[in-house]
Each structure stands twice: as structure tokens, then as C-alpha cells.
Write a protein that holds these residues in place. Structure first.
Motif, short mmCIF file in Angstrom:
data_model
loop_
_atom_site.label_atom_id
_atom_site.label_comp_id
_atom_site.label_asym_id
_atom_site.label_seq_id
_atom_site.Cartn_x
_atom_site.Cartn_y
_atom_site.Cartn_z
N GLY A 149 34.88 37.26 27.21
CA GLY A 149 35.64 36.00 27.18
C GLY A 149 37.09 36.17 27.57
N ARG A 150 37.58 37.41 27.56
CA ARG A 150 38.99 37.66 27.86
C ARG A 150 39.35 37.24 29.28
N TYR A 151 38.43 37.48 30.23
CA TYR A 151 38.75 37.27 31.64
C TYR A 151 38.31 35.90 32.15
N ARG A 152 37.38 35.29 31.44
CA ARG A 152 36.73 34.09 31.97
C ARG A 152 37.69 32.95 32.29
N PRO A 153 38.67 32.64 31.44
CA PRO A 153 39.56 31.52 31.80
C PRO A 153 40.23 31.71 33.16
N ALA A 154 40.62 32.93 33.48
CA ALA A 154 41.28 33.18 34.77
C ALA A 154 40.30 33.15 35.93
N LEU A 155 38.99 33.28 35.61
CA LEU A 155 37.99 33.34 36.67
C LEU A 155 37.48 31.95 37.06
N GLU A 156 37.68 30.97 36.21
CA GLU A 156 37.09 29.66 36.44
C GLU A 156 37.56 29.03 37.75
N HIS A 157 38.80 29.32 38.15
CA HIS A 157 39.36 28.74 39.38
C HIS A 157 39.45 29.76 40.50
N GLU B 193 30.43 37.18 31.56
CA GLU B 193 31.81 37.06 32.03
C GLU B 193 31.88 36.79 33.53
N PHE B 194 31.03 37.48 34.31
CA PHE B 194 31.16 37.43 35.77
C PHE B 194 29.98 36.75 36.46
N GLY B 195 29.05 36.22 35.71
CA GLY B 195 27.94 35.48 36.30
C GLY B 195 28.33 34.03 36.55
N VAL C 264 44.90 51.94 50.15
CA VAL C 264 44.11 52.18 48.93
C VAL C 264 44.76 51.40 47.80
N ARG C 265 43.94 50.71 47.02
CA ARG C 265 44.47 49.96 45.88
C ARG C 265 43.69 50.30 44.61
N ASN C 266 44.41 50.79 43.61
CA ASN C 266 43.84 51.03 42.28
C ASN C 266 43.91 49.72 41.51
N VAL C 267 42.74 49.12 41.27
CA VAL C 267 42.70 47.80 40.63
C VAL C 267 42.25 47.89 39.17
N ALA C 268 42.33 49.09 38.58
CA ALA C 268 42.02 49.21 37.15
C ALA C 268 42.83 48.17 36.38
N HIS C 269 42.17 47.46 35.48
CA HIS C 269 42.85 46.38 34.78
C HIS C 269 44.15 46.81 34.10
N PRO C 270 44.17 47.99 33.47
CA PRO C 270 45.45 48.40 32.86
C PRO C 270 46.55 48.64 33.89
N VAL C 271 46.20 48.83 35.16
CA VAL C 271 47.20 49.03 36.21
C VAL C 271 47.70 47.70 36.74
N ILE C 272 46.77 46.78 37.06
CA ILE C 272 47.20 45.52 37.69
C ILE C 272 47.61 44.49 36.64
N LYS C 273 47.18 44.72 35.37
CA LYS C 273 47.66 43.91 34.24
C LYS C 273 47.41 42.41 34.40
N GLN C 274 46.35 42.06 35.11
CA GLN C 274 45.92 40.67 35.19
C GLN C 274 44.43 40.64 35.49
N ALA C 275 43.83 39.47 35.46
CA ALA C 275 42.38 39.38 35.58
C ALA C 275 41.87 39.91 36.91
N TYR C 276 42.66 39.78 37.97
CA TYR C 276 42.29 40.31 39.29
C TYR C 276 43.51 40.25 40.20
N ASN C 277 43.52 41.09 41.19
CA ASN C 277 44.46 40.98 42.31
C ASN C 277 43.72 40.37 43.48
N VAL C 278 44.45 39.73 44.39
CA VAL C 278 43.85 39.19 45.61
C VAL C 278 44.53 39.84 46.81
N TYR C 279 43.70 40.38 47.71
CA TYR C 279 44.19 40.96 48.96
C TYR C 279 43.64 40.15 50.12
N GLN C 280 44.50 39.88 51.10
CA GLN C 280 44.08 39.09 52.26
C GLN C 280 43.79 40.02 53.43
N LEU C 281 42.62 39.87 54.01
CA LEU C 281 42.21 40.69 55.15
C LEU C 281 42.01 39.83 56.36
#
Ligand code: FE2
Ligand code: FE2
Length: 252
Positions: A25-33, A62-64, A226-243
Motif C-alpha cells: 500500500g505504500r507505493y499504490r497512491p503514487a502509482l494510480e496516475h 501493489e503493481f497489478g 546506468v541508473r540505480n533505481v533502488a527505492h532507498p536511492v531514488i527516494k520516491q515511488a519511481y523515477n521516469v526516464y525519457q527515451l
């Protein structure tokens, strides 16, 4: 897709969410949008705490059912209970794509985005790595990392796509480990992964987790970001990278 430019894919990523019944439940609010901000979501392993199917069910909750495709790999924690196949099955039943030395291609805004993934393994980096010498246990440790990287590299190179993304749990380069104790680098990643990434043409981005105390940004010897996206590193629900088709743009 919210006015996203044709030819540009927005890739959300996070790793090391380490879900169990206490954390779900920790990440779900940030994932809804998420669909307004990204075209796909990558999960870079260590999705559970101890690798049980019960914890995998928390990951599925959480991620389904998200508005974008979710592509995941497992991490070492997800292997801890020797139930990694059951963990993968729970995630796939929830609609996630789970990769291991395999790949998938998604079309986002006209861009065919190819993703190859593996948990990967340790072994270390140039000048400070294990080798297949001596005791059978050391040979097995070193061989496992080399063989996984080789199979992963084949999957990455075989993708029929416009841009390639490498998804691993263990790190391909030491730069994104900065902040971790130097003594444990051989347990955090392997140069074999970077060699596999650099050998595949047109790899635009390499994403990994595992190094909770590491740093976000690095580059392979061949120039792949290279991007380390471990949650304790990025400190948010996700990072977004544009390709784009030809290059990695900036983090959104
Ligand atoms: Fe982790
Ligand atoms: Fe890990």
C-alpha cells in the motif's frame, strides 16, 4: 498519452520495494496516475523481503492492474525461500511480465522499446573481481555471474526493437555503488553485465537496483547510461526516464 511526443517513450522504474504485509500500500497512491507520466514501469528486483508467494501476492496487489505495462525481474531477496518460480507465477498471474535472461518488446508512442532482463549476480569489477580459479565453490560463484551475463546479453542483442533497455538487479558498473562499502562491491555487481550491455547495439539505458546505499547515475565503459533505481536511492515511488529512438534524454 498526455501529449507525449511521437518517437519518445517514458520509462518509469523502481527497485528494491521489498514488499510484505506490513509495507503493501505504500507505493499504490503514487502509482494510480502513472499513466499520465509514463508509458511503462520497470521493477528492478527485490520486490519481496523473503521471496515467499505470500509476499509476492503483496507485490501483485501493489503493481497489478496499473494503466501501463509492468516488466519485472527478481532480485536476490526474491530467491531467499527457494520459491522463485512460485513468486514469478504469482506476479505473472497479476499481469506483470517477469524476465530472466529473456526479453520483451513494447510499442510506446511509435517506439518499439525492447527490454531484456536478468537478476544478474556478483563477482566484482575490473581489478577487484573473483575468477574461476581454485576451490569448486569459488569457481561456481564466478561462473554463475559470467553465465547469467552471457545469457542475458544474448537476449538483449536478439531484441527486434528501436531502443534497448537492460534491466538487472545487480549492478553492471561500480559508479552507481558509490556510497556502499568498497569491501562489498563484489557482492553488488559484475563487470560481465556491462560487457553484455555494451555488446548489444543501441542500448539506450541500463537500470538496476540492489545497492541501497549507492548512487543513481553511472555509465558503462561503452557509454550506456546506468541508473540505480533502488527505492532507498531514488527516494520516491519511481523515477521516469525519457527515451527517444536514438538517445537517452533527461530524467523527467
Ligand atoms: Fe534490496
Ligand atoms: Fe538485492
Amino acid at each position: 498519452m498526455s501529449g507525449t511526443a511521437e518517437g519518445c517513450a517514458r520509462v518509469a522504474a523502481v527497485g528494491d520495494v521489498h514488499l510484505d504485509a506490513d509495507v503493501v500500500g505504500r507505493y499504490r497512491p503514487a502509482l494510480e496516475h502513472l499513466g499520465e507520466k509514463a508509458d511503462l514501469l520497470l521493477l528492478a528486483g527485490d520486490l519481496t523481503r523473503h521471496g515467499t508467494p505470500e509476499e509476492a501476492a503483496c507485490v501483485a496487489r501493489e503493481f497489478g492492474g496499473l494503466p501501463v505495462p509492468v516488466v519485472a525481474i527478481l532480485g536476490n531477496h526474491d530467491y531467499h525461500s527457494d520459491q522463485q518460480e512460485a513468486v514469478s507465477a504469482v506476479l505473472q498471474d497479476a499481469g506483470l511480465t517477469v524476465l530472466e535472461c529473456s526479453g520483451t518488446v513494447l510499442t510506446c508512442n511509435g517506439v518499439r522499446v525492447g527490454i531484456a532482463g536478468t537478476k544478474g549476480f556478483g563477482g566484482g569489477f575490473a581489478g577487484a573481481c573473483s575468477s574461476e580459479f581454485g576451490e569448486p565453490e569459488m569457481k561456481a560463484f564466478s561462473r554463475h555471474g559470467r553465465e547469467l551475463a552471457a545469457r542475458f546479453g544474448s537476449a538483449l542483442a536478439a531484441l527486434d526493437c528501436d531502443v534497448r533497455i537492460a534491466l538487472t538487479h545487480y549492478a553492471p558498473v561500480p559508479e552507481t555503488l558509490l556510497g556502499e562499502p568498497l569491501e562489498i562491491y563484489p557482492f553488488l555487481g559484475s563487470y560481465h553485465l556491462a560487457q553484455a550491455i555494451d555488446a548489444a547495439p543501441g542500448t539506450a539505458l541500463a537500470v538496476h537496483g540492489h545497492a541501497h546505499a549507492g548512487s543513481e547515475r553511472g555509465t558503462t565503459p561503452g557509454g550506456v547510461p546506468v541508473r540505480n533505481v533502488a527505492h532507498p536511492v531514488i527516494k520516491q515511488a519511481y523515477n521516469v526516464y525519457q527515451l527517444s529512438v536514438s538517445e537517452l534524454l533527461t530524467p523527467a
